[in-house]
Design an enzyme around this catalytic site. Structure first.
Site, short mmCIF file in Angstrom:
data_model
loop_
_atom_site.label_atom_id
_atom_site.label_comp_id
_atom_site.label_asym_id
_atom_site.label_seq_id
_atom_site.Cartn_x
_atom_site.Cartn_y
_atom_site.Cartn_z
N ARG A 92 -23.11 -73.87 -47.15
CA ARG A 92 -22.49 -73.40 -45.89
C ARG A 92 -23.60 -73.74 -44.73
O ARG A 92 -23.25 -74.00 -43.69
CB ARG A 92 -22.68 -71.78 -46.18
CG ARG A 92 -21.43 -71.26 -45.13
CD ARG A 92 -21.49 -69.66 -45.59
NE ARG A 92 -20.72 -69.41 -46.66
CZ ARG A 92 -19.22 -69.62 -46.66
NH1 ARG A 92 -18.72 -69.81 -45.66
NH2 ARG A 92 -18.56 -69.27 -47.77
N LEU A 124 -19.48 -67.76 -41.25
CA LEU A 124 -20.70 -68.62 -40.52
C LEU A 124 -21.96 -67.70 -41.10
O LEU A 124 -21.90 -66.74 -41.42
CB LEU A 124 -20.63 -68.28 -39.13
CG LEU A 124 -19.40 -68.94 -38.14
CD1 LEU A 124 -19.33 -68.61 -36.75
CD2 LEU A 124 -19.31 -70.64 -38.45
N HIS A 127 -8.86 -61.32 -34.95
CA HIS A 127 -8.31 -60.90 -36.20
C HIS A 127 -7.14 -60.26 -36.19
O HIS A 127 -6.90 -59.48 -35.06
CB HIS A 127 -9.52 -60.04 -37.16
CG HIS A 127 -8.81 -59.75 -38.25
ND1 HIS A 127 -8.68 -60.41 -39.27
CD2 HIS A 127 -8.80 -58.36 -38.73
CE1 HIS A 127 -8.41 -59.67 -40.40
NE2 HIS A 127 -8.23 -58.55 -39.82
N ASP A 159 -15.49 -59.54 -40.38
CA ASP A 159 -14.71 -58.77 -39.43
C ASP A 159 -15.15 -57.60 -39.16
O ASP A 159 -14.68 -56.35 -38.86
CB ASP A 159 -13.44 -58.58 -40.04
CG ASP A 159 -12.55 -60.06 -40.27
OD1 ASP A 159 -12.86 -60.80 -39.44
OD2 ASP A 159 -11.71 -59.97 -41.19
C1 GRF Z 1 -4.28 -65.63 -36.24
O1 GRF Z 1 -3.43 -64.75 -36.69
C2 GRF Z 1 -5.92 -64.94 -36.26
O2 GRF Z 1 -5.71 -63.50 -36.19
C3 GRF Z 1 -6.17 -65.11 -37.64
O3 GRF Z 1 -5.69 -66.47 -38.09
C4 GRF Z 1 -4.68 -66.47 -37.18
C5 GRF Z 1 -4.65 -68.23 -36.51
O4 GRF Z 1 -3.36 -68.49 -35.93
N1 GRF Z 1 -7.59 -65.17 -37.52
P1 GRF Z 1 -3.75 -69.85 -34.96
O5 GRF Z 1 -4.47 -70.80 -35.68
O6 GRF Z 1 -4.41 -69.39 -33.82
O7 GRF Z 1 -2.19 -69.79 -34.86
#
Ligand code: GRF
Length: 222
Positions: free
Chosen positions: A70, A98, A114, A150
């Site tokens: 990573r 990350l 998120h 998160d």
């Molecule tokens: C979103 O729902 C975000 O909350 C999650 O991944 C999705 C990404 O969607 N982390 P996009 O690639 O921006 O369309």
């Protein structure tokens, strides 16, 4: 008072890139003073790459499978961001955790989006978990990334009611619409120098206390 310059953004994606698109659109409308210096995807087939190219934004594919650890992957990402003098990193559907390599290089300067009202329902199934739990309000959260999944300080949240008959896809689609509002807004707050991290809390300076209107967005967005 002199206005802050455009913030130099690096956007990391893994998939569809609709949040990236929302950032591009906000810049074009003049709602967000930012310059996307590079879009990096860990997957060559990410649709978001095409969105970036269409708008003349430089792209790079850095395939995590080609790195032994990573940390090694993060070093390659970091080098690409540094070469382009990136100031703020936006994780827009970036499906990799990350390491300290990135977190230490950009303290308080990595944002993620998120699709749940954190700290409820972290992880990759936010809307599904919300439906299964039976909550009445779901939503989305923009937060500063810290070690862990998160868990970082919350910048903005938007609440989205769970409606009778919702399945994961329907709810996720309505949440996504709100993501597209609050992610550019959070970046704009950063660009304007209005975000102050105080422990777990993010204070939005100059925030006027307006009554919430549906959908509930906090802090209120004009
Ligand atoms: C979103 O729902 C975000 O909350 C999650 O991944 C999705 C990404 O969607 N982390 P996009 O690639 O921006 O369309």
């Amino acid at each position: 008072m002199a206005e802050n310059p455009a913030v130099k953004l690096g956007v990391l994606i893994s998939g569809t890139g609709t949040n990236l698109q929302a950032i591009i659109d906000a810049i074009r409308r003049g709602d967000l003073k930012a310059e996307i210096r590079i879009v990096i995807s860990n997957r060559a087939d990410a649709q978001g790459l095409e969105r970036a190219r269409r708008h003349g934004v430089e792209t790079a594919v850095i395939d995590h499978r080609k790195f032994a650890s990573r940390e090694d992957f993060d070093c390659a990402v970091l080098a690409a961001l540094r070469e382009r003098s990136v100031e703020l990193v936006a994780l827009a559907g970036f499906m990799r955790l990350l390491s300290s390599v990135m977190l230490d290089a950009f303290p308080g300067r990595i944002m993620n989006i998120h699709n749940s009202l954190l700290p409820s329902f972290p992880g990759i199934h936010g809307p599904k978990d919300a439906i299964e739990y039976g909550v009445k309000l779901a939503g989305c959260t923009v937060f500063f990334v810290t070690p862990g999944v998160d868990v970082g300080p919350v910048i903005i949240q938007a609440a989205v009611p769970v409606l009778p008959g919702d399945d994961e896809d329907r709810l996720a689609a309505r949440i996504l619409q709100q993501e597209h509002r609050i992610f550019p807004q959070a970046i704009a707050f950063f660009q304007q120098g209005r975000l102050e991290i105080q422990g777990r809390r993010v204070v939005v300076k100059g925030d006027s206390a307006q009554p919430n209107s549906a959908p509930i967005v906090n802090p209120p967005i004009e």
